[in-house]
Motif scaffolding. Structure first.
Motif, PDB file in Angstrom:
ATOM      1  N   MET A   1       0.851  -1.166   0.000  1.00  9.63           N
ATOM      2  CA  MET A   1       0.000   0.000   0.000  1.00  9.63           C
ATOM      3  C   MET A   1       0.899   1.232   0.000  1.00  9.63           C
ATOM      4  O   MET A   1       1.866   1.281   0.737  1.00  9.63           O
ATOM      5  N   THR A   2       0.572   2.200  -0.806  1.00  6.84           N
ATOM      6  CA  THR A   2       1.391   3.409  -0.878  1.00  6.84           C
ATOM      7  C   THR A   2       1.188   4.276   0.371  1.00  6.84           C
ATOM      8  O   THR A   2       0.191   4.118   1.096  1.00  6.84           O
ATOM      9  N   PHE A   3       2.120   5.183   0.581  1.00  3.12           N
ATOM     10  CA  PHE A   3       2.009   6.117   1.700  1.00  3.12           C
ATOM     11  C   PHE A   3       0.726   6.924   1.583  1.00  3.12           C
ATOM     12  O   PHE A   3      -0.019   7.081   2.551  1.00  3.12           O
TER      13      PHE A   3
ATOM     14  N   LEU B   1      -2.267   6.774   4.285  1.00  3.11           N
ATOM     15  CA  LEU B   1      -2.619   7.997   4.999  1.00  3.11           C
ATOM     16  C   LEU B   1      -4.086   8.349   4.775  1.00  3.11           C
ATOM     17  O   LEU B   1      -4.791   8.750   5.709  1.00  3.11           O
ATOM     18  N   HIS B   2      -4.568   8.161   3.556  1.00  3.73           N
ATOM     19  CA  HIS B   2      -5.967   8.450   3.240  1.00  3.73           C
ATOM     20  C   HIS B   2      -6.903   7.548   4.052  1.00  3.73           C
ATOM     21  O   HIS B   2      -7.851   8.025   4.685  1.00  3.73           O
ATOM     22  N   ILE B   3      -6.636   6.249   4.045  1.00  2.58           N
ATOM     23  CA  ILE B   3      -7.479   5.305   4.786  1.00  2.58           C
ATOM     24  C   ILE B   3      -7.396   5.579   6.285  1.00  2.58           C
ATOM     25  O   ILE B   3      -8.416   5.601   6.985  1.00  2.58           O
TER      26      ILE B   3
ATOM     27  N   VAL C   1     -11.668   6.464  13.342  1.00  2.00           N
ATOM     28  CA  VAL C   1     -12.669   6.115  14.346  1.00  2.00           C
ATOM     29  C   VAL C   1     -12.810   4.599  14.440  1.00  2.00           C
ATOM     30  O   VAL C   1     -12.921   4.047  15.538  1.00  2.00           O
ATOM     31  N   LEU C   2     -12.784   3.909  13.291  1.00  2.00           N
ATOM     32  CA  LEU C   2     -12.867   2.447  13.311  1.00  2.00           C
ATOM     33  C   LEU C   2     -11.697   1.854  14.074  1.00  2.00           C
ATOM     34  O   LEU C   2     -11.864   0.933  14.862  1.00  2.00           O
TER      35      LEU C   2
ATOM     36  N   ASP D   1      -8.369  -3.518   5.613  1.00  2.00           N
ATOM     37  CA  ASP D   1      -7.686  -2.398   4.957  1.00  2.00           C
ATOM     38  C   ASP D   1      -7.251  -1.344   5.975  1.00  2.00           C
ATOM     39  O   ASP D   1      -6.178  -0.761   5.861  1.00  2.00           O
ATOM     40  N   VAL D   2      -8.092  -1.099   6.973  1.00  2.00           N
ATOM     41  CA  VAL D   2      -7.747  -0.136   8.027  1.00  2.00           C
ATOM     42  C   VAL D   2      -6.519  -0.622   8.786  1.00  2.00           C
ATOM     43  O   VAL D   2      -5.575   0.136   9.021  1.00  2.00           O
ATOM     44  N   LYS D   3      -6.520  -1.892   9.156  1.00  2.00           N
ATOM     45  CA  LYS D   3      -5.366  -2.451   9.883  1.00  2.00           C
ATOM     46  C   LYS D   3      -4.095  -2.354   9.053  1.00  2.00           C
ATOM     47  O   LYS D   3      -3.054  -1.910   9.533  1.00  2.00           O
TER      48      LYS D   3
END
Length: 94
Positions: free
Chosen positions: A1-3, A7-9, A15-16, A33-35
């Motif tokens: 995953m790119t920086f 950073l966007h996610i 909050v998640l 994806d968040v993790k």
């Protein structure tokens, strides 16, 4: 995953990350994806910290540089752990 993607996610789904227990972050694709985003972002931040500390000092006027300067091992002041430093930088981006 790119920086940029991590950073966007991380910014959109912080909050998640805060309300869902770590083991539950593998239940859905979005939570995975968040993790991954937070894990990748931590790796990028560690690389950036190491790079800034190992190269010749260049005067910059940004939060990251100021935190690193304040955390200089030669200053004798109270130090932040790497985790605290990353947390402070990330809290400024959210």
């Amino acid at each position: 995953m790119t920086f940029k993607n991590s950073l966007h996610i991380a910014s959109n789904d912080i909050v998640l990350k805060l309300i869902i227990p770590g083991p539950a972050l593998s239940l859905t694709k979005r939570l995975r994806d968040v993790k991954v985003a937070f894990d990748e972002l931590e790796k990028y931040m560690l690389e950036m910290i190491e790079a800034r500390q190992s190269y010749e000092k260049v005067e910059r006027h940004d939060l990251f540089s100021r935190l690193l300067d304040a955390n200089d091992p030669h200053s004798g002041d109270a130090k932040l752990t790497t985790s605290e430093l990353i947390g402070m930088v990330l809290s400024d981006t959210s």
